[in-house]
Design an enzyme around this catalytic site. Sequence first.
Site, PDB file in Angstrom:
ATOM      1  N   GLU A 264      24.671 -20.260 -26.979  1.00  7.69           N
ATOM      2  CA  GLU A 264      24.003 -21.298 -27.761  1.00  7.69           C
ATOM      3  C   GLU A 264      23.625 -22.521 -26.936  1.00  7.69           C
ATOM      4  OE1 GLU A 264      26.493 -19.006 -30.779  1.00  7.69           O
ATOM      5  OE2 GLU A 264      26.822 -19.845 -28.774  1.00  7.69           O
TER       6      GLU A 264
ATOM      7  N   PRO B 235      24.455 -35.127 -18.245  1.00  8.09           N
ATOM      8  CA  PRO B 235      25.529 -34.163 -18.541  1.00  8.09           C
ATOM      9  C   PRO B 235      25.414 -32.975 -17.588  1.00  8.09           C
ATOM     10  CG  PRO B 235      24.406 -34.861 -20.547  1.00  8.09           C
ATOM     11  CD  PRO B 235      23.596 -35.378 -19.408  1.00  8.09           C
TER      12      PRO B 235
ATOM     13  N   ASN C  31      30.200 -29.520  -1.181  1.00  7.75           N
ATOM     14  CA  ASN C  31      31.008 -30.400  -0.332  1.00  7.75           C
ATOM     15  C   ASN C  31      32.508 -30.278  -0.587  1.00  7.75           C
ATOM     16  OD1 ASN C  31      31.587 -32.015  -2.658  1.00  7.75           O
ATOM     17  ND2 ASN C  31      29.664 -33.127  -2.362  1.00  7.75           N
TER      18      ASN C  31
ATOM     19  N   HIS D  73      26.849 -43.798  -7.238  1.00 16.02           N
ATOM     20  CA  HIS D  73      27.546 -42.678  -6.606  1.00 16.02           C
ATOM     21  C   HIS D  73      27.044 -42.478  -5.176  1.00 16.02           C
ATOM     22  CE1 HIS D  73      27.949 -42.095 -10.933  1.00 16.02           C
ATOM     23  NE2 HIS D  73      29.031 -41.369 -10.686  1.00 16.02           N
TER      24      HIS D  73
ATOM     25  N   HIS E 147      32.340 -20.564 -40.309  1.00 18.72           N
ATOM     26  CA  HIS E 147      30.902 -20.330 -40.359  1.00 18.72           C
ATOM     27  C   HIS E 147      30.218 -21.154 -41.459  1.00 18.72           C
ATOM     28  CE1 HIS E 147      31.963 -17.115 -37.703  1.00 18.72           C
ATOM     29  NE2 HIS E 147      30.751 -16.593 -37.698  1.00 18.72           N
TER      30      HIS E 147
ATOM     31  N   ILE F  28      34.389 -31.268  -2.802  1.00 16.07           N
ATOM     32  CA  ILE F  28      35.083 -32.438  -3.360  1.00 16.07           C
ATOM     33  C   ILE F  28      34.459 -32.792  -4.706  1.00 16.07           C
ATOM     34  CG2 ILE F  28      35.599 -34.898  -3.040  1.00 16.07           C
ATOM     35  CD1 ILE F  28      37.092 -33.190  -1.056  1.00 16.07           C
TER      36      ILE F  28
ATOM     37  N   HIS G  70      33.038 -40.693  -4.108  1.00 15.21           N
ATOM     38  CA  HIS G  70      32.189 -40.056  -5.126  1.00 15.21           C
ATOM     39  C   HIS G  70      31.455 -41.095  -5.976  1.00 15.21           C
ATOM     40  CE1 HIS G  70      30.964 -37.190  -8.300  1.00 15.21           C
ATOM     41  NE2 HIS G  70      31.258 -38.188  -9.121  1.00 15.21           N
TER      42      HIS G  70
END
Length: 658
Positions: free
Chosen positions: A411, A122, A191, A32, A473, A193, A265
């Site tokens: 959570e 992530p 940025n 990147h 649940h 973008i 990117h």
Amino acid sequence: MFRKQITKYSKLSTNTIRLLAVEAITKAKSGHPGIALGAAPIMYALFRNHLCVNIEEPTYFNRDRFVLSAGHGSALLYATMLIAGYKSISMDDLKKFRQLNSKCPGHPENHILQGVEVGTGPLGQGIAMGVGMAIAESKLANKFNKYFNFINHHTYVLFGDGCLEEGVAQEAIALAGRLKLNKLIMLYDSNHIQLDGKVTDSTKYDVKKLFKAYDWDYIKVPNANHTWAVSAAVAKAKLNSKPTVIECNTIIGYGSRFQNTNSVHGTPLTEDQIQELRNNLNYKVEPFVIHQSVQQDMNIFRKRGIEAHRQFNMNLQKLEGKDINLYNQFIKLSKNQFDFDLNWYKNFTIIPEVATRNLLSDVLQPVLENNDTIMVGAADLTASTLITHKKSIAFDDKNKNGQNIYYGVREFAMAAINNGITIHGGCKAITSTFLSFSDYNKNAIRLAAINHIPAVNVFSHDSITVGEDGPTHQPIEQIPTLRLIPNHYVFRPANLTECQLAMSYAIKSVDKPITIITSRGNFKQFPSDMNEAKLGGYVIHPVNKHNLNIIATGSEVPTAIEVSELLKNNKIEARVISIPSIELFEAQGSNYKASILDNKPIVSIELASTAPWYKYADLTIGIDQFGKSGKPVDLINFFDLTPQKITNKIIEWYQTLK
């Protein structure tokens, strides 16, 4: 003041970061370049003028923490570490960027490259882990700064638009503002973008108003290429009484023909495009070379870190002379050593029928009383999970000595913040929510496993016996999916001994996350021996000359024992094997496992998806569909999971084996 920090080498140093990063990306044909070219001035300003890390001993305790939340910009971090002089990374390492077994993988990994505080990838989780690190710093400063400013470091986070768009980041930012974590400074690579186009194509908000609403301080740097302005903003942020975000306007892909577009990117530049970049930046240093002027420019970073470490060691000696007990506590915590002693439980009353959420809560109390830097919290479910310190106050901006964290209904952020608290060192965190909601936590648990973070997550309400709340649940697939995460131990205890076993592993683990699963409902208790339980799987209910094995976990262990007694009426002698932790059981030698899983037929009983049990069992009994709303006893009967119905099923199956 900070204009004076623009040396004649500042531009050269910044451009060296840019070129080293994009050259590595192009060589790898993967990476990147956009963030590397755009955010290099932020990294230069932070590392040269502020970050306190001793490159000779980059893990010394009172160092500043830096988290690259935008983990795809790893080449930017590696290039910065190279010019900063880290001993753990070489130019040859950078040349092997993204290659198999390289010290410079596609996203940073802390256990591969010393100096990387935590591996990210992530988006958004780096922000949450930064919040956790700042919580740990605040907690430890409150404990150890009794006589002088002993713990006094900052946590810095570099993030981008993608991080901010993730809900986990918003959750964590809200909590950081509530706790007034003033040692947390986040730098926003703004940025405008992202990969698919302009940020405004998907998102439109006023960043200043957003952070102000969360009770953060906000500083704007209109042009991040003015590195002195970035430095001045960081200096100002250090004086704030709240966490601070610094929005640095950057140009993605700066200097390349694709600057300010989404094309740069995640697409490497060609060799010709790199040469064009060199011309645009007037950069004349050979590829993969650091000019001696850059090394000279970064001497201030190296000297600052060495001096900070020297001062810390002096303070450590002062603490030893002033308060030997506090000194010894610090030495122990700096090695991430926490206390757990079975003698704490000698006078525990054995309860004939009890839920394991209650048992685990009871086991937890002396742990917290004897380890005041272990913190606990729930996603607004403390009254249900019972994971709380019953004698402690809440940890907040006014009470840093509290051990209970009120995370709110967050959570995902809770688990990611847990990772930050725990990896910081000196602290450990235990979080809790319902098992059916573990899917919210799971990505953070996975990242903990990748990073070898011994974070602890507790999930209660472990089966359809939750009852009236219904299938939303009632967990079905959650236990198996948690067990699928590598470098991660899952415990589902069936009694006090197994709860103690689970908590012992949770407190003593140094390189893997621990998950503990508990029941909502009471069930009959059967005693067991710790020496057997610690093997992960053992015979809890033996019989004479068995011709069948029944494996069970948690609340299904007493069910299995009742089934064993019912089977005797049909001349089937079934011994019951409790497996509180499959991972722990699998870690035993083959001879021991063979002695437990012998050549007799095996039946498994667990109120969850049956598929994983085929590894051991010839017949699996569980539930492979969503539950229903109703009383627990009615649900067990409806799904044919009563002891008598299970017995009937086993008898019918067993007869086919003859």
